[in-house]
Every structure is written in C-alpha cells, then in structure tokens.
Scaffold this active site. Structure first.
Site, short mmCIF file in Angstrom:
data_model
loop_
_atom_site.label_atom_id
_atom_site.label_comp_id
_atom_site.label_asym_id
_atom_site.label_seq_id
_atom_site.Cartn_x
_atom_site.Cartn_y
_atom_site.Cartn_z
N CYS A 161 22.00 -6.71 -43.72
CA CYS A 161 23.33 -7.90 -43.47
C CYS A 161 22.43 -9.14 -42.20
O CYS A 161 22.65 -9.65 -42.26
CB CYS A 161 24.48 -6.97 -42.54
SG CYS A 161 25.00 -6.78 -44.19
N CYS A 171 24.85 -7.87 -54.39
CA CYS A 171 24.01 -6.52 -52.88
C CYS A 171 25.78 -6.27 -52.37
O CYS A 171 24.95 -5.91 -51.02
CB CYS A 171 23.25 -7.35 -52.80
SG CYS A 171 22.75 -9.08 -52.30
#
Lengths: 404, 241
Positions: B106, B37
């Site tokens: 994130c 990812c």
C-alpha cells in the site's frame, strides 16, 4: 447495550447449551475409553453409539457408515487422498473437482498433483452452479476415478444438484465425494436417495462443538478408506487414536436438534435474508448478490457493494461481524477463488462481503445490519475513485485491464 | 486483520479525502493500482506558482492500510516542493504507519501515486511537452563525444535534494537493450535516456556548455527548480524566498 452482531454463522456457530449439557457427563463421569471392555468403557461406548445413530438418522446412513473424524477437513482428506491412492493401483488415477471448492479440498488436489496424480478442475457457470450438460462431457473425456463436489458453497450458498451429479457419476463408474459441511443439518440430505459414495460434515457448523466431524462412507466403499495394516484401529478401521466420545456425543445431539428444527430454522433464515437483501437493494444502487438465487441456501449471502473495497467495508460496518471475499482479508492477497471461478469481475469480487445468518439472528439484528451497511457504503463510495468511474459510466474492467 | 495504532489513527482521520477540478492547470492528478490487486488510489496535488504543493486530496478504493497510507502521504506532502516530494520513500510511509509485511505494498502504491500526480502536473505545465532543452553549442559537443565513444545516446541520472540542488549525471549509453528499458526524450537531435521514476527531475532540464582554454563542462539547470541561495534551511531546491 450495543454488542457486535454476529453474522458469520457459515464460519462457525456457538455451541448449543443443551448440546454442552449432553457432553458434560462424558468428560467427568462417563469418562471411560470406548474401546475398554469394562463397564466404564461400555457406558462410554453406549453414548458413542447413540451419537452415531443420531448422525446416521439425519442423513439416512447406516450405523457402520458413519465415521467420526476431527472435522470436515479431515473427512475430506481421508475420502480424497486415501481413495485416489487406492484406486490408482487399479489404473484409474484421476481426481476431479470444481474450481470454487473449499480450500481443504483444493489442498487435497494440490497434494495429489504433487504426488504425480492427474487432477482436473471443472468450471462453473456464472451463478456458481455446475453446467450439468457439459459435466457429462467433461467427465467422459478424462479417465476420472473420483469426483469431489461441494453441496452448498460456503461463500455464495449455491446448492448443487447432487442427485443429478451422482447419477452421472454412477453411470460412468466414478466415485463421488460430497463436502456437505454447509448443507448438513440445514437442508434435507439423504445419502441413499442422493446416491453419493462419501460425504463430509462438521459439528461446529450446526451449533455443536468444534473438533468433530463425520465421514459418511457407503459400506462397499470402506475398502478405499480403511487404514491398511493399522495397529490401533478405531472407527471401523478408518481412524487411529482414542475416539473423543464427548465431542461425538455433542455432534450426535446437535444433529438430533438440527433434524428437529430444520424446517423452522430454514424458514427463519430465509425470511431474514429476504429482509436483508431487500432492505439494502431498496436503498442502494449497484448492489450485487453473487450466486444462484433459485438454488441457494439463504443462510449464506455473498453481496457486493460496488465501489467499496471489502475490508474497508468490514471496518466501516462496525456493528456487524461478517467476512469478505476481498484480497486484503486473505493472507495471500488474492481475490476469492470462488468468485473468480464464477467469472465475476475483479472490482465486484473485491467489494464482496459474506453475510451468514443463523438460528440466533433476530429481525432487529437485520435492521441494524442494513443501516450499518448502507452507512458504510455511502461513506466509502464518496471517497472511491472506482465509484466515480462507475457513476461516470466508464467500463471499470477495461480501464484496469482485467486479467482473466 | 490487526492494525497498529498509528494506522488506525490515520485511517480514522480521513481529513484529506476529496478532489480538485482535474482540468485546472495547477492540479496534478495521479491514478494508480487496479481492483485486481485490491487497491486503486487517486491522488491530486494543488500547486502554487512556485511549484510548491499547497494542498493534497485523495480518493481510495482499498483496505484500511491503503486509506491510511494516502492520509499520511497527503498530510506530509502539504508544503513540499517537487524535489522534496520526490524524496518521500515508501518506507517512510510504511514505517510511520507500522505496516505489516503483507500491507507494505500500500505504501509502494502511495509513492507511485505521488510520482504520477507530479508527472501529470509537469506535463500540463509544459505546454510544448519539451522535456529537455539544449543549447546549440552543448548539442554539438555532445554529438562529437557520442561519435567518439560509439554511444547511441546519453543516459541521465538525477539525485534530488540537498542544498547543492539536483545532482545530474550524464553518461554515454552504449547498451541498446538497457536503453530500451528506459524512458526517452529527444533534444537537439540527441536521444536521452532516463529511468521513468525520475521523470519529474528530468522534465524542464536545460543543458548548456561552458568552454574555455582549459576544457569544457556541461552546465545543467532545471527551470522547475530554482537554485538554492545558500541559507541553512535544508530545503534546497524548494526554497521559497
């Protein structure tokens, strides 16, 4: 003066000054519609014809086989979608392409699938090239009518053996479409010698204007791509709408220059690419050049800086303008489909940059790029947990359980 | 990729990049994410004897947002106790950095890194790895109640923070399928279930019982969190006096 160094020629190129000058009159003085019968129109038509001739010469195509489009993407769409639609009435509905194809071709594949057609995606080897031995087999087992393949891959620069693929296709009665966007004007392309049925190319990749491209269509294949019962026919019945003469003139002129300079341009990028790769690999470890070194256009290089994520690399290497195969830079959060199709591991694919060299790149540019990339790599590696694992000899893939 | 000024500010700082010796008892290490990812975050927290984070360092394989998220996270973690640290929400990080939708993951990963590092520290600290302790009397009473209510175990919920300490709730777990999706701990021959995300709050729990002629009440405390003495600082369980 420290300007940002452009190393993204695969994405687009600056328009050549001479080309711009050649186009200019067709905006302001020779502005007639090339369909008009009066002198204004005929003069414009002369310019258009000359441009068509120039493009034809570059790829050894006949005059009536060069169709101007708005770009390679449109050419791809016309060749693929219209052909499949036409031939599926005759009972051979399948379309095949390869996994690492350009997004515009994959979009066509998706449209066909959505329309109920059968689409096959063929595999590539780890160097990005197609396994010609198994290709023969792969094409036999499926009832394929049209195959689409990329000549030079836009991410790795890998050059496919089009001649051999065309032979196989001809033997099996399969139509072949080649996306030559990154090959046109850069390496010798002879459509007759190669034996292809359709070919797409773009003007803004060869120092021509944006908004123009061509579809090469072998005479006997015109029936697949003509607009049926069109009212407003131009470009031999393949397109509608007024032909953008200035842009065509630009593409014609750019093609002419590309032909004249091909050998010199090639030598130029080859030397600079060697300088770039050796400069980096001599000072850094765990650097990967993705693709086929023996069969690759040197203007395009996909390089992985292991341990450093691609987007962060682009940010840190702030003296150069490049692109990346990492998930972060795409809008979709997925890694480059080209590198995935080549079986490249996730961490290496995520650390890739695409560096493309062009006509205006200088040796000094490469020196600065090398230093910049090395500096960025060292900085990011120091703060990379993945780099720590690599240095400790750990199997990064196993740790993160790569899904394949 | 256009980033907000705030994101760039934190990205460029990179002040808290680094590492502690993972083997130290008072260091908690969390590694989350995967190259697939595009983000791998390693967070390390340095605790003092009061379970307060005195220092935090990170390493990241990831994009600008990932680096900025970690820089921000480590900055705000310093000086916080476990309970306070657990209160940090990913939205706090994402909003302060003005992360766009596509980059918000994130901040989620940063939050996971925090939980992971704290869990690692607590697991180390508790050499016996006994998450929950329970007095004999409390265990007996619970077993009786479980038999009455046909429960397979007890579900623990916990809400951190505030002057009143951690808010624990015990409930009878009768749904086996739901229990299977939860983390487990055993104490006094009783199965306890809890959402994995609250592990730092469950770790160190002690269940006692107070019985008198008016009825019974379970008393829950946690040795990792000293009860608030009642000042107005708002730090609740992370009192340092």
């Amino acid at each position: 003066m420290s300007d940002l160094i452009y190393l993204d020629y695969a994405s687009t190129t600056p328009c050549n000054e001479e080309v711009l000058a050649a186009m200019q009159p067709y905006f302001t003085t020779i502005y007639g519609n090339s369909n008009s019968l009066h002198r204004f129109g005929q003069e414009a038509l002369d310019g258009l014809s000359h441009a068509r001739d120039c493009v034809g010469r570059l790829i050894n195509a006949d005059f009536e086989e060069v169709i101007f489009t708005s770009g390679a993407t449109e050419a791809n769409n016309i060749a693929i979608l219209r052909t499949v639609k036409t031939i599926s009435n005759g009972g051979r509905p399948l379309f095949a392409t390869f996994k690492p194809e350009h997004k515009s071709v994959l979009d066509c594949a998706n449209k066909l699938k959505a329309g109920g057609h059968n689409v096959t995606y063929l595999d590539v080897l780890s160097n990005g090239l197609f396994d010609l031995d198994s290709l023969d087999n792969a094409l036999s087992n499926n009832n394929i009518g049209l195959l689409s393949v990329c000549f030079v891959n836009n991410e790795t620069g890998a050059i496919q053996n089009i001649r051999r693929i065309a032979e196989i296709c001809q033997w099996k009665g399969i139509l072949l479409h080649v996306d030559a966007t990154q090959a046109f004007g850069k390496i010798p392309v002879d459509v007759k010698e190669l034996g292809v049925d359709f070919m797409s190319a773009s003007g803004h990749k060869i120092y021509g204007p944006k908004g123009i491209g061509i579809l090469y269509c072998k005479k006997q294949n015109m029936k697949y791509v003509k607009i049926p019962r069109a009212n407003y026919e131009v470009e031999f019945g393949v397109r509608s709408g007024t032909t953008p003469v200035p842009l065509c003139v630009g593409m014609g002129h750019a093609s002419k220059i590309a032909g004249e300079r091909m050998h010199m341009d090639y030598g130029h990028v080859k030397a600079l690419r060697e300088k770039l790769v050796s400069g980096i690999t001599s000072r850094l470890e765990e650097i990967y050049v993705n693709g086929a070194p023996d069969s690759s256009y040197p203007g395009i290089t996909s390089m992985s800086f292991r341990g450093c994520e691609g987007e962060a690399m682009m940010m840190e290497a702030n003296k150069i303008a490049v692109s990346s195969g990492s998930a972060c830079t795409s809008n979709k959060l997925s890694i480059s489909h080209v590198l995935s199709a080549m079986g490249i591991s996730a961490d290496i694919a995520q650390s890739s940059l695409r560096i493309s060299i062009g006509r205006h790149t200088t040796e000094e540019d490469i020196d600065i790029a090398v230093d910049n990339l090395i500096g960025a790599t060292n900085k990011l590696r120091e703060m990379s947990p993945v780099w720590d694992m690599i240095k400790a000899g750990m199997d990064v893939d196993a740790i993160f359980q790569r899904a394949h | 990729m256009r980033y907000s000024e705030k994101t760039m500010e934190y990205y460029e700082k990179m002040k808290n990049v680094g590492a502690f010796d993972e083997s130290l008892q008072n260091v908690g290490t969390g590694i989350v994410g995967s190259p697939l990812c595009g983000d791998v975050m390693k967070l390390q927290l340095f605790f003092d004897e009061n379970n307060v984070i005195t220092d935090a360092k990170y390493k990241v394989f990831g994009c600008v947002s990932a680096i900025a998220s970690m820089e921000m996270a480590t900055t705000i973690l310093k000086g916080k106790g476990i309970s306070e640290a657990m209160q940090i929400k990913n939205e706090d990080v994402a909003d302060s950095l003005e992360l766009t939708d596509i980059k918000r993951h994130c901040s989620v990963l940063a939050k996971e890194a925090i939980e992971s590092a704290i869990n690692d520290y607590l697991a180390k600290k508790d050499g016996n790895n006994t998450m929950i302790t329970i007095t004999k009397a409390a265990a007996q009473k619970l077993k009786e109640l479980l038999a009455e209510h046909n429960g397979i175990g007890i579900t623990i919920s916990a809400d951190p923070g505030g002057c009143s300490g951690i808010d624990y709730t015990l409930a009878y777990q009768v749904d086996e399928e739901q229990a299977n999706g939860m983390a487990k701990a055993t104490a006094g021959d009783i199965e306890f279930f809890y959402e994995a995300t609250i592990k730092p709050l469950v770790n160190g729990m002690n269940i006692d019982i107070m019985e008198n002629s008016f009825g019974h009440g379970f008393v829950i405390s946690n040795k990792n969190f000293a009860p608030c003495q009642g000042c107005t600082c708002g730090r609740g369980n992370d009192c340092q006096t």
